[in-house]
Design an enzyme around this catalytic site. Structure first.
Site, PDB file in Angstrom:
ATOM      1  N   ARG A  71      14.183  20.989 -46.006  1.00  0.00           N
ATOM      2  CA  ARG A  71      14.888  22.167 -45.480  1.00  0.00           C
ATOM      3  C   ARG A  71      15.805  22.792 -46.537  1.00  0.00           C
ATOM      4  O   ARG A  71      15.996  24.013 -46.537  1.00  0.00           O
ATOM      5  CB  ARG A  71      15.679  21.800 -44.228  1.00  0.00           C
ATOM      6  CG  ARG A  71      14.747  21.633 -43.040  1.00  0.00           C
ATOM      7  CD  ARG A  71      15.498  21.386 -41.765  1.00  0.00           C
ATOM      8  NE  ARG A  71      14.606  21.620 -40.642  1.00  0.00           N
ATOM      9  CZ  ARG A  71      14.780  21.099 -39.430  1.00  0.00           C
ATOM     10  NH1 ARG A  71      15.809  20.323 -39.182  1.00  0.00           N
ATOM     11  NH2 ARG A  71      13.935  21.360 -38.472  1.00  0.00           N
TER      12      ARG A  71
ATOM     13  N   LYS B  61       1.940  16.667 -23.890  1.00  0.00           N
ATOM     14  CA  LYS B  61       2.025  17.036 -22.476  1.00  0.00           C
ATOM     15  C   LYS B  61       1.763  18.497 -22.182  1.00  0.00           C
ATOM     16  O   LYS B  61       2.195  19.374 -22.926  1.00  0.00           O
ATOM     17  CB  LYS B  61       3.444  16.731 -21.985  1.00  0.00           C
ATOM     18  CG  LYS B  61       3.772  15.265 -21.925  1.00  0.00           C
ATOM     19  CD  LYS B  61       5.171  15.175 -21.385  1.00  0.00           C
ATOM     20  CE  LYS B  61       5.662  13.772 -21.215  1.00  0.00           C
ATOM     21  NZ  LYS B  61       7.123  13.834 -21.030  1.00  0.00           N
TER      22      LYS B  61
ATOM     23  N   GLY C 162      11.287  23.512 -32.093  1.00  0.00           N
ATOM     24  CA  GLY C 162      11.629  24.169 -30.826  1.00  0.00           C
ATOM     25  C   GLY C 162      11.598  25.680 -30.946  1.00  0.00           C
ATOM     26  O   GLY C 162      11.130  26.380 -30.035  1.00  0.00           O
TER      27      GLY C 162
END
Ligand code: ADP
Ligand code: MG
Length: 395
Positions: A36, A198, A375
């Site tokens: 990063r 999921k 996210g």
């Protein structure tokens, strides 16, 4: 939507606040992966070359207790940044106040300081307007290059942007062009490959991509909820019982839209969730009651590869199998190989584990773009407005 980028600003001699994503993994005070920091270099180097004074800042981890403040300091990051830039980086162990203000006033053009973890301020994650206004008062221009936190409305992104002319850094620009490009104006055909653990994590992504994609290929753990919706026996495979009806609805929706939704035809199964247990490849119709599916099989790889032919844009989110175990990594590797071989396609990975899989398996250079935000990239693919991006000034 055309957002200002860092090259649209006249930064010479200006105090430029730069929100970077220095939220690196740490162990015992040491940085375990500096990717990063490396990703932030193009924007920082550009600003230094242009003669700006850079005030850089980031959050690091979650800060809940006073004790966290001892371990979540950005000091080691500032040290690493100095090595990478081959230039002095002054670290100021404050998030506001006279010491920080004096350090900024002492700066010369082409210098850089890093101040302490923004989350040491309780108002950061609440987007306290006073805090955003205060941080904005420390500079003359604002560059936001922290895509990883773009899905959050915090004082260090949205709060500052409310008070200053704001531009995207180069990393943010890339994410807007690539991930934003998929959801706004993709070159077609657009093929989405969705997998991972999921269905419930990805409902928003699937729903949005049904509106945008020409084809959706489904693998990973989530495929079993879809197979169950088609009344297949899935043995002990991962199942979200309460999402079976939703899977059915999604398949109907895709059909009504003329979007091809394609499921695997064979799977690699095992009786245990282990790399040491026996495994075999079976047709999806032949999964035994005591078996679980842990990867897509060779025929499915071939099927998906065929469906990927001619794609102009490919967006991939979610590994095809339990790639962390070598026996169940072949599906993910196979799809990476196919994508690597596509000619003239823009190929994009969004999602933390998918990005990690591509890097671990050695395909990092084979994609047009690997998103740096887990996210944030998921929420962007869901079609949500990300506050960190929305708050950047329009051109
Ligand atoms: P991303 O972070 O890219 O959005 P996810 O977090 O949704 O991806 O999913 C990643 C995880 O899914 C991996 O840890 C992988 O082991 C798991 N997974 C993939 N296929 C299966 C499967 N068939 N059964 C159980 N877990 C699976
Ligand atoms: Mg994940």
């Amino acid at each position: 939507m055309a957002k200002k980028i860092v090259t649209d600003l006249n930064v010479k001699g200006k105090k430029v606040l730069v929100r970077v994503d220095f939220n690196v993994p740490m162990k015992d005070g040491m940085i375990t992966n500096d990717n990063r920091i490396v990703q932030a270099l193009p924007t920082l180097k550009h600003l230094l070359n242009e003669g700006a004074k850079i005030i850089a800042f980031s959050h690091l981890g979650k800060v809940k207790t006073e004790e966290d403040k001892l371990t979540k300091t950005l000091k080691p990051v500032a040290t690493r940044l100095a090595e990478l830039l081959e230039q002095d980086v002054k670290f100021v162990p404050e998030t506001k106040g006279a010491v920080l203000e004096a350090a900024i006033n002492d700066m010369k053009d082409g210098q850089i300081i890093v101040f302490e973890n923004t989350r040491f301020e309780a108002g950061e994650t609440k987007n306290d307007p006073e805090l955003g206004k205060y941080w904005a008062s420390l500079g003359e221009l604002f560059v936001n290059d922290a895509f990883g936190t773009a899905h959050r409305a915090h004082a260090s992104n949205k709060g500052i942007a409310a008070n200053l002319e704001t531009a995207a850094g180069f990393l943010m620009e890339k994410e807007i062009n690539f991930i934003g490009g998929v959801v706004e104006a993709p070159s077609r055909p657009l093929v989405a490959i969705l997998g991972g653990a999921k269905v419930s994590d990805k409902i928003g992504v699937i729903e949005n991509l049904i509106e945008k994609a020409d084809k959706i290929l489904i693998g990973g753990g989530m495929m079993f909820t879809f197979l169950k919706a088609l009344d297949q026996n899935i043995g002990k495979s991962l199942l979200e019982e309460d999402k079976v009806a939703l899977a059915k609805t999604l398949m109907e929706k895709a059909k009504a839209k003329g979007v091809k939704l394609i499921l695997p035809v064979d799977v690699v199964t095992s009786k245990e969730f282990s790399n040491d247990a026996d495994f075999r490849t079976v047709s999806v119709a032949d999964i035994a009651p005591d078996e679980m599916g842990l990867d897509i099989g060779a025929e499915s790889i071939a099927l998906f590869s065929k469906e990927l032919e001619g794609a102009k844009t490919v967006i991939w989110n979610g590994p095809m199998g339990v790639f962390e175990m070598s026996n169940f990594a072949k599906g993910t590797i196979g799809i990476c190989e196919t994508i690597a071989g596509l000619k003239g396609a823009t190929t994009i990975i969004g999602g933390g584990d998918s990005a990690a899989a591509a890097m671990d398996l050695g395909f990092a250079d084979q994609f047009t773009h690997i998103s740096t935000g887990g996210g944030a990239s998921l929420e962007y693919l869901e079609g949500k407005v990300l506050p960190g991006i929305e708050s950047i000034s329009e051109k």
